[in-house]
Design an enzyme around this catalytic site. Structure first.
Site, PDB file in Angstrom:
ATOM      1  N   LYS A   1      -7.542  -0.257  -1.984  1.00 13.22           N
ATOM      2  CA  LYS A   1      -7.762  -1.205  -0.893  1.00 13.22           C
ATOM      3  C   LYS A   1      -8.927  -0.755  -0.028  1.00 13.22           C
ATOM      4  O   LYS A   1      -9.195   0.447   0.070  1.00 13.22           O
ATOM      5  CB  LYS A   1      -6.499  -1.360  -0.043  1.00 13.22           C
TER       6      LYS A   1
ATOM      7  N   HIS B   1      -7.985  13.973  -7.149  1.00 13.59           N
ATOM      8  CA  HIS B   1      -9.433  13.984  -7.382  1.00 13.59           C
ATOM      9  C   HIS B   1      -9.977  15.409  -7.298  1.00 13.59           C
ATOM     10  O   HIS B   1     -10.739  15.846  -8.155  1.00 13.59           O
ATOM     11  CB  HIS B   1     -10.153  13.080  -6.370  1.00 13.59           C
TER      12      HIS B   1
END
Lengths: 196, 289
Positions: free
Chosen positions: A103, A35
């Site tokens: 998750k 990222h």
């Protein structure tokens, strides 16, 4: 529901919170370092090594084993998505990804970006790494291996990857928000039972 | 066999056992949870977990890609080259099992690739007058470790304060630490000791009651209450937020009440070995009693 990448806006808008899905096609791993680097490149107007339009981004740092000239996925479950909270809205907007597999869920700015740009969050069971690896047919490539095995960008050909639960849809609904509300409603009872 | 090679062998065996199979008490608790869940989503999460654990054991591969950082608790007879033997074992297990190379420099984030570094693996020594050296390994993943919390409560906050802090920590963690978790609670000591106690606590067997009746009561009270929150497996809602609560305590300063909470994900990976004086080794996945 069987999803196939690249995903379209229509594919994603059809998903509703609570649906179960599997994915066929190509998914790309990306966590903290991917990222950071991808956004840094994009802000400088430079291109990524992989076109992520319509792609599914997998929050994961797999265990890979070198086999001949290629790689084999040994274990590949999801990592905690909330670490990417501050970067995901811009990532969705800049690169046009249509699904995030992870998750634990993500925060409101990401839910808003998903709804605005057409993207869904698909929850995969944390720790289900053998199940994840079994869905990976081929490791098509790896970029940015200098970041280390867990942080590199792995390009994976998958079939029947999952089962995944649609936990944030492209209409602003989040299963985690629903659970949060239920937890809040349960709190008085919980505190009473603890005598606090 | 030279002690360094023996220790290397023991470390590799412990790492392989821990990351590829779950202790029986943890497995039983997960099976029980799957039976008791009523929502489809929660049951699905637990079924995925159980199927995944069975596949990992069958294939002798890590059940979770986050094979954690290796933490070794050593007690008993001091044996030479302990540190070096364990380091060699960690490096070998990383390529052999394999483990994910998780250890990086904290600032440059450079990954040496073998899970070794300054202070890594983390080896905790406790000298004791025993006929053997006992090594207990915990492989701790970051998802749950990142949710660790410490509170320096005031004595007047007492047991109520402890309960409130545990609840607050579990609520804040939500689905991030891969619930159902084991909650390790360290009460007393100094700040660092409380954290160490909380980590040791999660090594306790789920099918054993605390020997201290007061603590046993507090453990079951907290377990019941935390499972009423509704956070559920993976934070997707349900009845099983924790598999158990385990407490370790130490005396503390009259003006302090340190409390530490370590959350252990469902993949509560641990394994123990006893190295006897004659060089023979006994192993236990559940832990020696």
């Amino acid at each position: 529901m069987r999803l196939r990448t690249p995903l379209s806006d229509k594919d994603v808008r059809a998903l509703k919170v609570g649906d179960t899905a599997t994915i066929d096609g190509v998914i790309v791993t990306g966590r903290d370092e991917v990222h950071l680097r991808a956004l840094e490149l994009a802000r400088e107007g430079r291109k990524l090594p992989v076109d992520l339009t319509g792609a599914a981004l997998f929050h994961a740092g797999p265990i890979m084993r070198k086999e001949g000239n290629g790689w084999k996925a040994i274990a590949a479950g999801p990592t905690t998505s909330s670490r990417m909270n501050s970067m995901e809205p811009e990532f969705i907007e800049r690169f046009g990804i249509r699904a995030v597999i992870g998750k634990g869920g993500m925060s409101q700015p990401t839910i808003d970006a998903m709804s605005k740009f057409g993207c869904a969050y698909l929850a995969f069971t944390g720790g289900a790494a053998i199940q994840g690896a079994e869905g990976i047919r081929e490791v098509k490539g790896v970029e940015w291996l200098d970041l280390g095995m867990p942080e590199a960008m792995w390009i994976l050909e998958v079939k029947g990857f999952g089962p995944l639960t649609v936990a944030i849809d492209a209409h602003g609904n989040s299963l985690y928000k629903r659970v949060d509300e239920e937890v809040k409603a349960n709190l008085a009872k919980v505190r009473r039972s603890l005598g606090i | 066999m030279k002690t360094t090679s023996l220790l290397e062998e023991v470390a590799v065996n412990l790492l392989r056992t821990a990351v590829t199979s779950l202790p029986q008490d943890v497995l039983e608790a997960l099976r029980k949870a799957e039976k008791e869940e009523t929502s489809d989503i929660a049951r699905q999460q637990l079924r995925n977990i159980l199927a995944n654990v069975a596949a990992a054991e069958r294939l002798s591969l890590p059940m979770c890609q986050d094979t954690g950082i290796p933490i070794f608790f050593v007690k008993g007879r001091c044996i030479p080259d302990l540190d070096e033997g364990i380091r060699r074992g960690v490096s070998r297990a990383t390529s052999e099992v394999p483990l994910r190379p998780n250890v990086v420099h904290p600032l440059t984030r450079h990954n040496p690739g073998d899970n070794l570094g300054k202070g890594m693996p983390y080896v905790h020594f406790e000298l004791a007058d025993l006929e053997y050296t006992e090594i207990t390994l915990m492989t701790k993943g970051a998802g749950s470790e990142n949710m660790t919390a410490l509170a320096m409560l005031t004595p007047s906050q007492g047991v109520k304060g402890i309960k409130a802090f545990v609840l607050e920590t579990v609520l804040k963690a939500g689905g991030n630490p891969c619930p159902p978790t084991i909650v390790g609670l360290g009460i007393g000591g100094s700040a660092d000791e409380a954290l160490l106690l909380s980590k040791k606590a999660v090594l306790g067997r789920l099918d054993r009651e605390n020997k201290d009746a007061e603590l046993a009561k507090l453990e079951s009270e907290l377990r019941e209450a935390l499972n009423q929150t509704g956070i559920g497996p993976m934070g997707l809602g349900g009845r099983t937020t924790v598999l158990g609560v385990k407490i370790e305590q130490a005396h503390c300063h009259t003006a302090s009440l340190p409390v530490a909470v370590t959350l252990q994900c469902w993949a509560a990976r641990r394994a123990s070995a006893r190295i006897m004086k004659d060089g023979s080794v006994l192993y236990s996945r559940e832990g020696f009693e």
